[in-house]
Design a protein around this motif. Structure first.
Motif, PDB file in Angstrom:
ATOM      1  N   MET A 255       0.834  -1.203   0.000  1.00  0.00           N
ATOM      2  CA  MET A 255       0.000   0.000   0.000  1.00  0.00           C
ATOM      3  C   MET A 255       0.874   1.260   0.000  1.00  0.00           C
ATOM      4  SD  MET A 255      -3.361  -0.865   2.315  1.00  0.00           S
ATOM      5  CE  MET A 255      -2.502  -0.878   3.862  1.00  0.00           C
ATOM      6  N   ASP A 256       1.771   1.308  -0.956  1.00  0.00           N
ATOM      7  CA  ASP A 256       2.676   2.449  -1.097  1.00  0.00           C
ATOM      8  C   ASP A 256       2.800   2.749  -2.592  1.00  0.00           C
ATOM      9  OD1 ASP A 256       4.712   4.283  -1.191  1.00  0.00           O
ATOM     10  OD2 ASP A 256       5.945   3.266   0.301  1.00  0.00           O
ATOM     11  N   PHE A 257       2.447   3.957  -3.001  1.00  0.00           N
ATOM     12  CA  PHE A 257       2.429   4.266  -4.434  1.00  0.00           C
ATOM     13  C   PHE A 257       3.817   4.139  -5.057  1.00  0.00           C
ATOM     14  CE2 PHE A 257       4.079   8.387  -3.220  1.00  0.00           C
ATOM     15  CZ  PHE A 257       4.783   8.812  -4.329  1.00  0.00           C
ATOM     16  N   ASP A 258       4.883   4.319  -4.259  1.00  0.00           N
ATOM     17  CA  ASP A 258       6.257   4.214  -4.782  1.00  0.00           C
ATOM     18  C   ASP A 258       6.553   2.832  -5.341  1.00  0.00           C
ATOM     19  OD1 ASP A 258       7.249   6.737  -4.507  1.00  0.00           O
ATOM     20  OD2 ASP A 258       7.892   6.472  -2.435  1.00  0.00           O
ATOM     21  N   THR A 259       5.813   1.842  -4.890  1.00  0.00           N
ATOM     22  CA  THR A 259       6.061   0.461  -5.310  1.00  0.00           C
ATOM     23  C   THR A 259       5.659   0.229  -6.760  1.00  0.00           C
ATOM     24  OG1 THR A 259       5.525  -0.173  -3.042  1.00  0.00           O
ATOM     25  CG2 THR A 259       5.682  -1.953  -4.653  1.00  0.00           C
ATOM     26  N   TYR A 260       4.800   1.083  -7.319  1.00  0.00           N
ATOM     27  CA  TYR A 260       4.212   0.811  -8.629  1.00  0.00           C
ATOM     28  C   TYR A 260       4.580   1.904  -9.635  1.00  0.00           C
ATOM     29  CZ  TYR A 260       1.601  -2.010  -5.359  1.00  0.00           C
ATOM     30  OH  TYR A 260       1.276  -2.891  -4.352  1.00  0.00           O
ATOM     31  N   GLU A 261       5.055   1.433 -10.765  1.00  0.00           N
ATOM     32  CA  GLU A 261       5.503   2.351 -11.815  1.00  0.00           C
ATOM     33  C   GLU A 261       4.357   3.210 -12.354  1.00  0.00           C
ATOM     34  OE1 GLU A 261       7.788   2.110 -16.161  1.00  0.00           O
ATOM     35  OE2 GLU A 261       7.419   0.287 -14.999  1.00  0.00           O
ATOM     36  N   GLU A 262       3.175   2.611 -12.463  1.00  0.00           N
ATOM     37  CA  GLU A 262       2.024   3.356 -12.995  1.00  0.00           C
ATOM     38  C   GLU A 262       1.689   4.574 -12.129  1.00  0.00           C
ATOM     39  OE1 GLU A 262       1.361  -1.089 -13.811  1.00  0.00           O
ATOM     40  OE2 GLU A 262       2.051   0.191 -12.161  1.00  0.00           O
TER      41      GLU A 262
ATOM     42  N   THR B 210      -3.090   4.511 -17.728  1.00  0.00           N
ATOM     43  CA  THR B 210      -2.111   3.515 -17.280  1.00  0.00           C
ATOM     44  C   THR B 210      -2.392   3.060 -15.854  1.00  0.00           C
ATOM     45  OG1 THR B 210      -0.441   4.553 -18.693  1.00  0.00           O
ATOM     46  CG2 THR B 210       0.363   3.100 -16.971  1.00  0.00           C
ATOM     47  N   ALA B 211      -2.838   3.988 -15.003  1.00  0.00           N
ATOM     48  CA  ALA B 211      -3.048   3.652 -13.593  1.00  0.00           C
ATOM     49  C   ALA B 211      -4.378   2.946 -13.331  1.00  0.00           C
ATOM     50  CB  ALA B 211      -2.975   4.928 -12.756  1.00  0.00           C
ATOM     51  N   ILE B 212      -5.334   3.071 -14.222  1.00  0.00           N
ATOM     52  CA  ILE B 212      -6.660   2.471 -13.993  1.00  0.00           C
ATOM     53  C   ILE B 212      -6.600   0.943 -13.882  1.00  0.00           C
ATOM     54  CG2 ILE B 212      -8.893   2.039 -15.100  1.00  0.00           C
ATOM     55  CD1 ILE B 212      -8.896   4.968 -15.981  1.00  0.00           C
ATOM     56  N   PRO B 213      -5.936   0.227 -14.804  1.00  0.00           N
ATOM     57  CA  PRO B 213      -5.925  -1.242 -14.677  1.00  0.00           C
ATOM     58  C   PRO B 213      -5.319  -1.737 -13.370  1.00  0.00           C
ATOM     59  CG  PRO B 213      -5.180  -0.571 -16.852  1.00  0.00           C
ATOM     60  CD  PRO B 213      -5.266   0.667 -16.040  1.00  0.00           C
ATOM     61  N   ARG B 214      -4.235  -1.072 -12.904  1.00  0.00           N
ATOM     62  CA  ARG B 214      -3.610  -1.469 -11.647  1.00  0.00           C
ATOM     63  C   ARG B 214      -4.586  -1.287 -10.467  1.00  0.00           C
ATOM     64  NH1 ARG B 214       0.549  -4.498 -10.058  1.00  0.00           N
ATOM     65  NH2 ARG B 214       1.926  -3.526 -11.605  1.00  0.00           N
ATOM     66  N   THR B 215      -5.306  -0.169 -10.470  1.00  0.00           N
ATOM     67  CA  THR B 215      -6.261   0.094  -9.386  1.00  0.00           C
ATOM     68  C   THR B 215      -7.416  -0.901  -9.427  1.00  0.00           C
ATOM     69  OG1 THR B 215      -5.706   2.451  -9.540  1.00  0.00           O
ATOM     70  CG2 THR B 215      -7.699   1.884  -8.341  1.00  0.00           C
ATOM     71  N   ASN B 216      -7.905  -1.216 -10.604  1.00  0.00           N
ATOM     72  CA  ASN B 216      -8.980  -2.207 -10.734  1.00  0.00           C
ATOM     73  C   ASN B 216      -8.525  -3.584 -10.258  1.00  0.00           C
ATOM     74  OD1 ASN B 216     -10.813  -0.361 -11.732  1.00  0.00           O
ATOM     75  ND2 ASN B 216     -10.345  -0.802 -13.879  1.00  0.00           N
TER      76      ASN B 216
ATOM     77  N   LEU C  55      -0.682  13.692 -22.057  1.00  0.00           N
ATOM     78  CA  LEU C  55       0.066  13.048 -20.974  1.00  0.00           C
ATOM     79  C   LEU C  55      -0.848  12.704 -19.794  1.00  0.00           C
ATOM     80  CD1 LEU C  55       3.376  15.136 -20.975  1.00  0.00           C
ATOM     81  CD2 LEU C  55       3.078  12.766 -21.718  1.00  0.00           C
ATOM     82  N   LEU C  56      -1.782  13.592 -19.489  1.00  0.00           N
ATOM     83  CA  LEU C  56      -2.691  13.327 -18.371  1.00  0.00           C
ATOM     84  C   LEU C  56      -3.589  12.125 -18.635  1.00  0.00           C
ATOM     85  CD1 LEU C  56      -3.681  16.966 -17.374  1.00  0.00           C
ATOM     86  CD2 LEU C  56      -2.637  15.280 -15.856  1.00  0.00           C
ATOM     87  N   ILE C  57      -4.178  12.058 -19.834  1.00  0.00           N
ATOM     88  CA  ILE C  57      -5.058  10.919 -20.122  1.00  0.00           C
ATOM     89  C   ILE C  57      -4.246   9.635 -20.235  1.00  0.00           C
ATOM     90  CG2 ILE C  57      -5.038  11.121 -22.648  1.00  0.00           C
ATOM     91  CD1 ILE C  57      -8.053  10.289 -20.373  1.00  0.00           C
ATOM     92  N   SER C  58      -2.999   9.755 -20.691  1.00  0.00           N
ATOM     93  CA  SER C  58      -2.124   8.590 -20.767  1.00  0.00           C
ATOM     94  C   SER C  58      -1.804   8.058 -19.374  1.00  0.00           C
ATOM     95  CB  SER C  58      -0.830   8.969 -21.497  1.00  0.00           C
ATOM     96  OG  SER C  58       0.127   7.952 -21.391  1.00  0.00           O
ATOM     97  N   ALA C  59      -1.465   8.973 -18.447  1.00  0.00           N
ATOM     98  CA  ALA C  59      -1.130   8.560 -17.084  1.00  0.00           C
ATOM     99  C   ALA C  59      -2.354   7.964 -16.374  1.00  0.00           C
ATOM    100  CB  ALA C  59      -0.597   9.759 -16.295  1.00  0.00           C
ATOM    101  N   ALA C  60      -3.519   8.597 -16.550  1.00  0.00           N
ATOM    102  CA  ALA C  60      -4.731   8.078 -15.918  1.00  0.00           C
ATOM    103  C   ALA C  60      -5.085   6.693 -16.471  1.00  0.00           C
ATOM    104  CB  ALA C  60      -5.882   9.046 -16.130  1.00  0.00           C
TER     105      ALA C  60
END
Length: 202
Positions: A85-92, A151-157, A144-149
């Motif tokens: 539970m640490d955002f630093d752990t995940y590249e996305e 990328t992070a959505i699948p990891r959160t799901n 860049l913003l839509i790209s970053a969002a």
């Protein structure tokens, strides 16, 4: 008698040329034409002023959303270093944080420039340079913003399939703020494109 007839004949031959009647100026038509021209200029000024204020509001919104996305993700550390539970752990999530910071800096600079122009009536940059900067900057940051969002959505799901807690909620909130910042900058990009296409007329 002959002299009198000659004099009358001479007078008939030498006639004064008829003067042309004075031209009638249509004052009403000229007044209507000038009024239409003034109205056209006023409409153009209003349109330009509306676009400036609209882009300022949109960039201000993008600044707020980008800053929130950055703060929420930067604070998304729960359970100590190395914990899942640490955002630093995940590249996305690191990528989303970096783009949120970049978007915050860009929108803050743009808002400052536009506020300076509205308050002082002076441009920090020439109009063509400012239009190009707005157009390309808005386009790049929105992408860049839509790209970053995205990328992070699948990891959160993926996390939410197993557990739903403060870490996943914070991640989702940060992604949502980045998405709203994207929407604001995408609308700004449309205004910038319009201004750039009408650069010689504004």
């Amino acid at each position: 008698m002959e002299k009198t007839e000659d004099t009358i004949a001479t007078n008939k031959q030498v006639e004064t040329p008829a003067t042309a009647p004075p031209e009638v100026v249509d004052v009403e038509a000229q007044s209507t034409s000038s009024t239409a021209g003034v109205q056209s200029i006023v409409r153009k000024w209003k349109r330009v002023d509306l676009m400036k204020k609209g882009s300022l509001i949109l960039r201000g919104s993008a600044l707020i959303f980008s800053l929130l996305s950055f703060i929420i993700m930067a604070c998304n550390k729960h359970g100590g270093g190395g914990n899942w539970m640490d955002f630093d752990t995940y590249e996305e999530y690191r990528y989303l944080l970096a783009i949120a910071i970049l978007s915050t800096l860009y929108t803050a600079a743009q808002v400052s420039r536009q506020l300076h122009q509205l308050l002082n009536g002076k441009e920090l940059l020439s109009q063509p340079t400012a239009d190009f900067l707005d157009f390309f900057g808005d386009q790049i940051l929105a992408y860049l913003l839509i790209s970053a969002a995205s990328t992070a959505i699948p990891r959160t799901n993926q996390f939410r399939e197993g557990v739903d807690n403060i870490f996943t909620d914070s991640s989702a909130a940060s992604i949502s703020m980045a998405f709203f910042a994207f929407l604001a900058l995408a609308l700004c990009a449309m205004i910038s494109a319009y201004k750039l296409s009408h650069q010689s007329y504004i």
